[in-house]
Design a protein around this motif. Structure first.
Motif, PDB file in Angstrom:
ATOM      1  N   LEU A  88       5.941   6.453   8.843  1.00 36.23           N
ATOM      2  CA  LEU A  88       4.957   7.266   9.574  1.00 36.23           C
ATOM      3  C   LEU A  88       4.240   8.238   8.648  1.00 36.23           C
ATOM      4  O   LEU A  88       3.031   8.465   8.770  1.00 36.23           O
ATOM      5  CB  LEU A  88       5.653   8.033  10.711  1.00 36.23           C
ATOM      6  CG  LEU A  88       6.031   7.207  11.932  1.00 36.23           C
ATOM      7  CD1 LEU A  88       6.908   8.026  12.864  1.00 36.23           C
ATOM      8  CD2 LEU A  88       4.780   6.762  12.680  1.00 36.23           C
ATOM      9  N   MET A  89       4.973   8.831   7.702  1.00 35.58           N
ATOM     10  CA  MET A  89       4.339   9.773   6.779  1.00 35.58           C
ATOM     11  C   MET A  89       3.328   9.054   5.893  1.00 35.58           C
ATOM     12  O   MET A  89       2.224   9.552   5.631  1.00 35.58           O
ATOM     13  CB  MET A  89       5.413  10.462   5.934  1.00 35.58           C
ATOM     14  CG  MET A  89       4.881  11.663   5.149  1.00 35.58           C
ATOM     15  SD  MET A  89       6.182  12.556   4.320  1.00 35.58           S
ATOM     16  CE  MET A  89       6.557  11.395   2.999  1.00 35.58           C
ATOM     17  N   ASN A  90       3.699   7.821   5.385  1.00 32.60           N
ATOM     18  CA  ASN A  90       2.763   7.053   4.560  1.00 32.60           C
ATOM     19  C   ASN A  90       1.520   6.660   5.351  1.00 32.60           C
ATOM     20  O   ASN A  90       0.391   6.732   4.849  1.00 32.60           O
ATOM     21  CB  ASN A  90       3.455   5.806   4.008  1.00 32.60           C
ATOM     22  CG  ASN A  90       4.524   6.166   2.978  1.00 32.60           C
ATOM     23  OD1 ASN A  90       4.357   7.111   2.213  1.00 32.60           O
ATOM     24  ND2 ASN A  90       5.616   5.413   2.966  1.00 32.60           N
ATOM     25  N   MET A  91       1.734   6.240   6.605  1.00 36.27           N
ATOM     26  CA  MET A  91       0.589   5.886   7.442  1.00 36.27           C
ATOM     27  C   MET A  91      -0.306   7.096   7.703  1.00 36.27           C
ATOM     28  O   MET A  91      -1.535   6.991   7.744  1.00 36.27           O
ATOM     29  CB  MET A  91       1.076   5.308   8.778  1.00 36.27           C
ATOM     30  CG  MET A  91       1.704   3.934   8.673  1.00 36.27           C
ATOM     31  SD  MET A  91       0.641   2.701   7.935  1.00 36.27           S
ATOM     32  CE  MET A  91      -0.700   2.698   9.077  1.00 36.27           C
ATOM     33  N   MET A  92       0.327   8.268   7.838  1.00 36.97           N
ATOM     34  CA  MET A  92      -0.451   9.493   8.055  1.00 36.97           C
ATOM     35  C   MET A  92      -1.281   9.831   6.830  1.00 36.97           C
ATOM     36  O   MET A  92      -2.450  10.229   6.928  1.00 36.97           O
ATOM     37  CB  MET A  92       0.513  10.649   8.394  1.00 36.97           C
ATOM     38  CG  MET A  92      -0.165  11.823   9.048  1.00 36.97           C
ATOM     39  SD  MET A  92      -0.620  11.378  10.731  1.00 36.97           S
ATOM     40  CE  MET A  92      -1.934  12.542  11.009  1.00 36.97           C
ATOM     41  N   LYS A  93      -0.669   9.660   5.628  1.00 36.66           N
ATOM     42  CA  LYS A  93      -1.410   9.920   4.387  1.00 36.66           C
ATOM     43  C   LYS A  93      -2.622   9.006   4.288  1.00 36.66           C
ATOM     44  O   LYS A  93      -3.740   9.430   3.971  1.00 36.66           O
ATOM     45  CB  LYS A  93      -0.493   9.695   3.187  1.00 36.66           C
ATOM     46  CG  LYS A  93       0.518  10.789   2.945  1.00 36.66           C
ATOM     47  CD  LYS A  93       1.381  10.427   1.741  1.00 36.66           C
ATOM     48  CE  LYS A  93       2.482  11.457   1.533  1.00 36.66           C
ATOM     49  NZ  LYS A  93       3.363  11.085   0.402  1.00 36.66           N
ATOM     50  N   LEU A  94      -2.395   7.681   4.553  1.00 39.33           N
ATOM     51  CA  LEU A  94      -3.480   6.713   4.463  1.00 39.33           C
ATOM     52  C   LEU A  94      -4.603   7.014   5.463  1.00 39.33           C
ATOM     53  O   LEU A  94      -5.791   6.963   5.125  1.00 39.33           O
ATOM     54  CB  LEU A  94      -2.936   5.303   4.728  1.00 39.33           C
ATOM     55  CG  LEU A  94      -2.192   4.632   3.569  1.00 39.33           C
ATOM     56  CD1 LEU A  94      -1.490   3.388   4.061  1.00 39.33           C
ATOM     57  CD2 LEU A  94      -3.163   4.268   2.450  1.00 39.33           C
ATOM     58  N   SER A  95      -4.212   7.312   6.716  1.00 38.99           N
ATOM     59  CA  SER A  95      -5.224   7.564   7.751  1.00 38.99           C
ATOM     60  C   SER A  95      -6.059   8.795   7.417  1.00 38.99           C
ATOM     61  O   SER A  95      -7.285   8.796   7.576  1.00 38.99           O
ATOM     62  CB  SER A  95      -4.554   7.722   9.115  1.00 38.99           C
ATOM     63  OG  SER A  95      -3.716   8.854   9.111  1.00 38.99           O
ATOM     64  N   ILE A  96      -5.386   9.874   6.913  1.00 35.74           N
ATOM     65  CA  ILE A  96      -6.131  11.096   6.563  1.00 35.74           C
ATOM     66  C   ILE A  96      -7.045  10.836   5.375  1.00 35.74           C
ATOM     67  O   ILE A  96      -8.208  11.276   5.351  1.00 35.74           O
ATOM     68  CB  ILE A  96      -5.150  12.247   6.279  1.00 35.74           C
ATOM     69  CG1 ILE A  96      -4.441  12.675   7.574  1.00 35.74           C
ATOM     70  CG2 ILE A  96      -5.865  13.447   5.678  1.00 35.74           C
ATOM     71  CD1 ILE A  96      -3.248  13.571   7.371  1.00 35.74           C
ATOM     72  N   LYS A  97      -6.552  10.085   4.380  1.00 31.02           N
ATOM     73  CA  LYS A  97      -7.349   9.800   3.182  1.00 31.02           C
ATOM     74  C   LYS A  97      -8.593   8.998   3.545  1.00 31.02           C
ATOM     75  O   LYS A  97      -9.718   9.329   3.137  1.00 31.02           O
ATOM     76  CB  LYS A  97      -6.481   9.042   2.180  1.00 31.02           C
ATOM     77  CG  LYS A  97      -7.179   8.755   0.855  1.00 31.02           C
ATOM     78  CD  LYS A  97      -6.240   7.997  -0.067  1.00 31.02           C
ATOM     79  CE  LYS A  97      -6.966   7.640  -1.375  1.00 31.02           C
ATOM     80  NZ  LYS A  97      -6.096   6.856  -2.276  1.00 31.02           N
ATOM     81  N   ILE A  98      -8.403   7.925   4.322  1.00 29.90           N
ATOM     82  CA  ILE A  98      -9.541   7.071   4.701  1.00 29.90           C
ATOM     83  C   ILE A  98     -10.515   7.827   5.600  1.00 29.90           C
ATOM     84  O   ILE A  98     -11.733   7.680   5.480  1.00 29.90           O
ATOM     85  CB  ILE A  98      -9.032   5.794   5.386  1.00 29.90           C
ATOM     86  CG1 ILE A  98      -8.369   4.902   4.335  1.00 29.90           C
ATOM     87  CG2 ILE A  98     -10.133   5.048   6.094  1.00 29.90           C
ATOM     88  CD1 ILE A  98      -7.577   3.773   4.905  1.00 29.90           C
TER      89      ILE A  98
END
Length: 679
Positions: A88-98
């Motif tokens: 979930l943390m990795n997905m959150m990083k990716l979503s915020i970055k994109i």
């Protein structure tokens, strides 16, 4: 709540194999190349993200190594939750970055239809749902992330506006929809990271909603809050009205997070997708522009209509302003004319007032001199009496006024006589009422005496009954004492004569006979007591009746007092009426005397007439001509016209109740007449 599976890199197909398969396929299937490239990107990204999650879990020591033989259930669950948190943390990083990259590349505010923004909210919702406790209610089990978000309103007062606006939205019916609306509003305020940081600072409150190993309770929550600070760069313009937030399905779309490959095919597909995105974006822009053009056209039509209406109103207003200006000019001219006239009239009045002041001063001096002369003339009245009798013949003009006064006095005398008759009748009625009241008072006193005598007799009877009652009670007490003594004797005899049964039987028979006689006497005494009690009740009833009669007598006494007070008031009224009658008699006698005086004056005053203002140009006494300063004044006695100096005296005449203006001759004549009447 969605769980992410851990995929091993060995299970994924190799890139070379995929390329060979694509080359082996015929050219007809080349249209599916973009879809395959997207799938390839998704597989690579998933492999990378899941590999990093596995590395982090192995570093912590929760994932079991292949060499370890024993792995209990607790370590497996902890490993599972750790993997979930890392994913979930990795997905959150990716979503915020994109999201940040796409927003910066577009260079515009983000709408609710923007796909990266939608995916960001989906991932954030999964993070907030991780490790939520299930709350049981009457309806069923409830598991929503809106509960912890409601705590922000208590911890941070600035969030009260968001809570109230979310509660006031009528479209939202579930807690999930309210939570999504809360996240939208917090992102628009650019305070989402601040609010979540406040929640993480109070983990003792969050423990009511989350499990101990939840993402919001661990360090990953603080990392996510730190990442959310970067979203303050974005301007979000989200419309909540019309969106169905309750029934949205929170599914993560991994196609947005797939990396680009270095192949030419991938680049071409990326270019195609970019062109398609641009095309869709241009079509959306065209649609919005057409909508805005239609709206602007409607607004222009409305403005043209309002402009025509305003022009018509302007023309009407200009016409009205012109008419008002003309009226204003006319009013100004009239105002100037009125001002000139007023100035002239003010000047004339000033001159007249000056002249009148001078004449007033002169007349004041003349009046002082006249006052001294009058005192001298009063001493010489007896000598001038014969001359005044000749001048009395000039006063016949006042005859009509005297006759009117006579008629009024006669009417007054008739009215007073009528009132005298009415007062006499009232006196007779009052006397009759007084006689009736006197007879009633005598009758009431007689009845009072009779009732007092009856009460005294009843009181004597009650006293006698009470004495007899006391005697009967004493007798009863004596009988009870005798009975007790007999019972004591019987007991003693039984105790003493227990051994001598034969002799005792004879004595017992005698005692039984005595007991029977005593019981008969007791019964008779009880009957007498009951009869006495009945008589007592009857006497009590009689006393209550007497008390009621006494109360009635007291009421009659009060009425007697009232009647006596009324009698005294009537006596006072009668005395006042008698005094009024005496005064009326005196007034009548005085009016008769005045009537006689008026008749004498009426005989003397014959031939006087009221001169008109046009007929007189000179004062009758001093022969001076009248002007603005020397004005005309009528003598109310003779009717002639005099100047102010010759008619400055005032006397009370029979036809006028107040003192009026009289000439000097009439003043002396009337004073002489008054002195003769008084003598």
């Amino acid at each position: 709540e969605e769980d992410f599976e851990i995929i091993d890199k060995k299970q994924l197909p190799d890139l070379a194999e995929l390329r060979n398969e694509e080359k082996a396929k015929p050219e007809e299937t080349r249209w599916s190349a973009p879809i395959l490239s997207l799938a390839r990107k998704a597989s690579e990204n998933l492999a990378l993200s899941y590999g990093s999650a596995l590395k982090s879990a192995s570093l912590v020591g929760l994932v079991s190594k292949p060499g370890s033989s024993d792995s209990p259930a607790k370590t497996s669950t902890r490993c599972h939750t750790m993997e979930e948190r890392a994913n979930l943390m990795n997905m959150m990083k990716l979503s915020i970055k994109i999201l940040i990259q796409s927003a910066l590349s577009l260079g515009r505010t983000l709408d609710s239809d923007f796909p990266p923004l939608q995916q960001f909210f989906v991932v954030l919702e999964h993070c907030l749902k991780h490790g939520l406790k299930v709350k049981k209610t009457f309806i069923g089990q409830n598991k929503s992330f809106f509960g912890p978000l409601e705590l922000v309103e208590k911890l941070c007062p600035e969030a009260s506006d968001i809570a109230t606006s979310v509660k006031n939205l009528p479209e939202l019916k579930t807690a999930v929809g309210r939570g999504r609306a809360w996240l939208y509003l917090a992102l628009m305020q650019k305070k989402l990271a601040d609010y979540l940081k406040v929640l993480l600072d109070h983990k003792h409150l969050l423990s009511e909603f989350y499990e101990p190993d939840a993402l919001m309770m661990e360090e990953e929550g603080a990392v996510i809050v730190g990442l959310l600070v970067g979203l303050n760069v974005i301007d979000a313009n989200l419309c909540l009205k019309g969106e169905d937030l309750d029934s949205q399905v929170g599914v993560i779309d991994f196609s947005l997070y797939l990396k680009e490959t270095q192949d030419s095919d991938g680049k071409q597909d990326g270019g195609i997708t970019a062109v398609l995105d641009q095309k869709h974006y241009v079509e959306e822009l065209n649609r919005h522009l057409s909508c805005t053009v239609a709206d602007l056209q409607n607004k222009i039509d409305c403005l043209e209509k309002t402009n025509s209406k305003l022009q018509e109103e302007l023309a009407a207003a200009t016409d009205r302003i012109g008419s008002l200006q003309e009226e204003q000019q006319q009013l100004k001219q009239q105002n100037e004319l009125i001002r000139e006239r007023s100035e002239k009239s003010v000047e004339v009045t000033k001159e007249d007032t000056k002249v009148e002041l001078d004449t007033y001063k002169q007349s004041r001096q003349g009046l002082d001199e006249m006052y001294s002369d009058v005192w001298k003339q009063l001493k010489e009245e007896k000598k001038i009496r014969l001359e005044l009798e000749k001048e009395l013949e000039l006063q016949i003009g006042m005859k009509t006024e005297m006759e009117i006064a006579m008629k009024l006095l006669e009417k007054d005398t008739h009215e007073k006589q009528d009132t005298l008759v009415a007062l006499r009748q009232q006196l007779e009625e009052v006397k009759a009422i007084n006689l009736q009241m006197f007879h009633k008072s005598q009758n009431a006193e007689c009845s009072l005496q009779q009732k007092t005598e009856a009460i005294s007799s009843f009181e004597g009877k009650t006293n006698e009954m009470m004495s007899s009652m006391k005697q009967m009670e004493e007798r009863l007490q004596q009988a009870e004492k005798a009975r007790q003594a007999a019972e004591e004797r019987c007991n003693k005899m039984k105790q003493e004569l227990a051994g001598r049964l034969d002799s005792c039987r004879q004595q017992m028979a005698q005692l039984d006979s005595k007991c029977s006689t005593l019981e008969k006497e007791l019964k008779s005494e009880k009957e007498q007591r009951q009869t006495l009690q009945k008589e007592l009740h009857q006497e009590k009833d009689a006393t209550t009746l007497l008390k009621t009669e006494l109360q009635q007598m007291e009421g009659l006494k009060k009425e007697l007092r009232k009647l006596q007070d009324e009698k005294q008031q009537l006596k006072k009224v009668r005395e006042e009426q008698e005094q009024a009658l005496q005064e009326m008699g005196l007034h009548l006698s005085q009016s008769k005397l005045k009537m006689e005086d008026i008749k004498e004056v009426n005989k003397a005053l014959k031939g006087h007439t009221w001169l008109k203002d046009d007929e007189a140009t000179h004062c009758k006494q001093c022969k001076k001509e009248f002007s603005i300063s020397r004005r005309k004044h009528h003598c109310r006695n003779c009717g002639d016209i005099f100047c102010n100096t010759c008619s400055s005296n005032e006397l009370a005449l029979p036809s006028y109740p107040k003192p009026v203006r009289v000439c000097d001759n009439c003043h002396t004549l009337l004073l002489q007449q008054c002195s003769s009447n008084s003598s």
